[in-house]
Design an enzyme around this catalytic site. Sequence first.
Site, PDB file in Angstrom:
ATOM      1  N   GLY A  64       0.842  -1.212   0.000  1.00  0.00           N
ATOM      2  CA  GLY A  64       0.000   0.000   0.000  1.00  0.00           C
ATOM      3  C   GLY A  64       0.871   1.253   0.000  1.00  0.00           C
ATOM      4  N   HIS A  65       1.904   1.264   0.859  1.00  0.00           N
ATOM      5  CA  HIS A  65       2.810   2.424   0.891  1.00  0.00           C
ATOM      6  C   HIS A  65       3.563   2.534  -0.438  1.00  0.00           C
ATOM      7  CE1 HIS A  65       2.678   1.426   5.336  1.00  0.00           C
ATOM      8  NE2 HIS A  65       2.338   2.696   5.325  1.00  0.00           N
TER       9      HIS A  65
END
Length: 307
Positions: A64-65
């Site tokens: 996600g990051h």
Amino acid sequence: MCKDSNKISFNFSKDYIWSLTFFLKSLSITVFEHISDINTWVEEQHKQGRSVGFVPTMGALHAGHQSLITLAKAHCDVVVASIFVNPTQFNNASDLEKYPRTLREDLEKLSASDCDAAFCPSVAEMYPTGDKGHWDYGALSNSLEGFYRPGHFDGVLTIVKKLFEAVKADQAFFGEKDFQQLALIRRMVQEEQLPIHIVAAPTIRESSGLAMSSRNQRLNAQELEIATNISRILLRAVGQVNQSAPAAILEEARSALAEIPELKLEYFELVEANTFKPLTTKIEKPCVFLVACYLGEVRLIDNMIVR
Ligand code: PAF
């Protein structure tokens, strides 16, 4: 690690510092610890005519990051990510202590994602006087996460504002996974006319549907399986918006979650996406279903937006 009531600091051995220094030299990313240094670096980028993107994180980086870094790279010439486990946003001391800290792996991942700089300040650097601000934006700050985690959003907005002032980027990138946080950051930027543009990125999910989160690292295989019920039930709720009234959809979703004994539900709600006004009788788009529950000691949140 030494701790008193408000401060957390780390005592590293000389050997550790040396090995870290060699490790940092092997990465293709510049790492800054001090506000004055990241400031100078960003100023230099601006002087060279480059736009600067910023991805604030608390580390324990996952896909996600990495998707936020990719998005930031697509929008801006250079990208800075911050890694800072912000003590003021934890309303539970054990949650702060157990929060995964994986600085080396994080820096490797940032370097591999082509992130240009990392800002990894100490608590003393960001909180020289231990100050924490307060924001009251009605339901947006006081309901749901604001209600169940008192003081959490004051801690988030305090650090996000400090980081914006430290990094002075042109655009900042946040995931929709923390939907209420994102809405509050947008509101703070608008109200306080902060000179930064906020860009939102969709939640990244495992193939099982589970929303990616640093907290998932604390779940065992069986718990990871149980946690998939959260997105499954959210998805079913979204699928019902054109057929049923919100109250009936919410009741069904809450009962479905209550049937899973390992999950302790805090809330499952439907709100208007910009104001967080609860919707019970009529759907108003855009709206968002939001859920928070405990699985053992781990608190999980997720949401799905209806546009
Ligand atoms: O979403 C997070 O990781 C944190 O809340 C943030 C925005 C980095 C502030 O500490």
